[in-house]
Design an enzyme around this catalytic site. Structure first.
Site, PDB file in Angstrom:
ATOM      1  N   CYS A   1       2.225   6.505   8.151  1.00  0.00           N
ATOM      2  CA  CYS A   1       1.840   5.163   8.654  1.00  0.00           C
ATOM      3  C   CYS A   1       2.692   4.224   8.340  1.00  0.00           C
ATOM      4  O   CYS A   1       3.643   4.128   7.563  1.00  0.00           O
ATOM      5  CB  CYS A   1       0.427   4.850   8.185  1.00  0.00           C
ATOM      6  SG  CYS A   1       0.103   4.733   6.519  1.00  0.00           S
TER       7      CYS A   1
ATOM      8  N   CYS B   1       3.490   2.902   4.889  1.00  0.00           N
ATOM      9  CA  CYS B   1       4.395   3.787   4.225  1.00  0.00           C
ATOM     10  C   CYS B   1       5.805   3.468   4.327  1.00  0.00           C
ATOM     11  O   CYS B   1       6.602   3.558   3.387  1.00  0.00           O
ATOM     12  CB  CYS B   1       4.145   5.333   4.349  1.00  0.00           C
ATOM     13  SG  CYS B   1       2.248   5.784   4.419  1.00  0.00           S
TER      14      CYS B   1
END
Lengths: 80, 316
Positions: free
Chosen positions: A10, A13
């Site tokens: 995502c 991250c």
């Protein structure tokens, strides 16, 4: 030193990975930054809230996007 | 105070007339935008601080220890304060199941966490007042608890993908945070959420403002009033694909209500927007077999519709 960024891909991250790489470059240390995206591997390290940061296999933070400064702080503490 | 400042700007400085549609639409837009952004920053900051005390690892430890019926209630309540985003749905699900937390309790959490979220709450409080915000939280929790209870009773464990049971998660670390860490986390969270929702808020309030100024009063009574039986399921169907746009949808709902949409129908619509999301369903497909995924959506959708009918019947 091995720095792992745990997260399934995502946006958060990616930010954490970027901050980790910047911190390593800035400190000028020998460290490998690795991205762990496999959910089984992430769970095996006890992380339920990605993104997480681990150093030499030990989870140092999870559920937060650490800033570059926070990552450097953790690395310096670890190196002592 | 806010209202007077905005009135002064729109009617006094810009010279628009209070009765005309343009003036009233612009007044509505500026007033609501200022108020919502103020609430967004302040309340998200406060909620993020609170959340830094409830990491998912702690929630898991609590839920491991309690009996199942109490577990449903606690899971729904903890779903409100535990930080959650659709990207953590899968790891949370695996972590809970692997720790031996019953399937029904896990679902109570998965329903409550996205539904009773801070953005929906702020928008409701700012635009509708605290009574409706509380009504939303209360019925959201009830839907989450009951959906979990029903799913638990149905004994659906075999419809979880087998690999979930094979994963062994390591001992979780609960970090100790300093005040500086918490404040930094909270600010980061404000930036993340506001950065994501602001265009939706603006567009939502703008559409709301235009409808407020131009659409005739109670033109929706005929289509979405309390006596239109199919309005509730229709609202839920329309709500599902609008996920993550709670910020944009709620200002529009406010105007839909002004123009005659029933209270229960509006609540059901908002719950469907926040609780049932297609992207999350696609992610959860990795851990749930299609049948369980369908039952999960079905049970929650029925719960939301019942809530809608209930409030339509009670709040006439």
């Amino acid at each position: 030193m091995k720095i792992q960024v745990l997260g399934s891909g995502c946006a958060k991250c990616k930010y954490l990975e970027q901050h980790a790489r910047e911190a390593v470059a800035e400190l000028g240390i020998q460290a490998e930054v690795e991205k762990v995206t496999d959910i089984q591997a992430i769970m095996a390290m006890g992380v339920m809230m990605p993104p997480a940061l681990a150093i030499d296999g030990v989870v140092k933070s999870s559920g937060r996007v650490l800033t570059k400064e926070q990552v450097s702080e953790i690395i310096t503490r670890q190196a002592k | 105070m806010w209202q007077r400042a905005v009135d002064w700007l729109v009617y006094g400085q810009l010279g628009l007339s209070a009765g005309a549609p343009l003036g009233s639409a612009l007044d509505f837009f500026i007033y609501d935008t200022a108020k919502i952004f103020f609430l967004l920053v302040v309340i998200i900051f406060a909620i993020a601080l609170l959340r830094s005390y409830f990491p998912a690892e702690k929630t898991k430890k609590v839920l491991e220890k309690v009996p199942e019926s109490l577990g449903n209630v606690l899971a729904a309540l903890l779903g409100v304060v535990t930080p959650f985003c659709s990207c953590s749905a899968v790891p949370l699900f695996i972590g809970f199941i692997e720790a031996g937390i019953p399937l029904g309790v896990t679902f109570s959490f998965l329903v409550s966490a996205p539904m009773v979220n801070e953005v929906a709450l702020i928008m409701l409080w700012g635009l509708f007042g605290w009574r409706i915000a509380l009504l939303y939280i209360g019925s959201g929790l009830v839907v989450a608890i009951l959906s979990g209870l029903v799913i638990g009773r149905l004994k659906l464990e075999k419809w979880v993908e087998e690999h979930v049971y094979r994963i062994h998660s390591g001992e979780a670390v609960i970090e100790t945070l300093t005040w500086k860490d918490r404040l930094q986390y909270a600010w980061g969270y404000v930036g993340e959420i506001v950065g994501k929702v602001w265009p939706y808020v603006l567009v939502g309030i703008a559409i709301g403002g235009l409808m407020h100024g131009y659409a005739p009063a109670d033109f929706l009574v005929k289509y979405a009033g309390p006596s239109v039986w199919y309005a509730v399921p229709l609202a839920v169907l329309i709500g599902v694909p609008l996920y993550s746009n709670a910020a944009g949808v709620i200002p529009i709902v406010k105007v839909l209500m002004e123009k005659g949409m029933a209270m229960g129908t509006s609540l059901a619509f908002m719950m469907a927007v926040t609780a049932l999301s297609l992207p999350e369903a696609i992610l959860l497909r990795k851990v749930l077999k299609p049948r369980l995924l369908a039952i999960y959506f079905g049970v929650v959708a029925i719960g939301i519709m019942l809530t809608g009918y209930l409030f339509n019947a009670v709040l006439r």
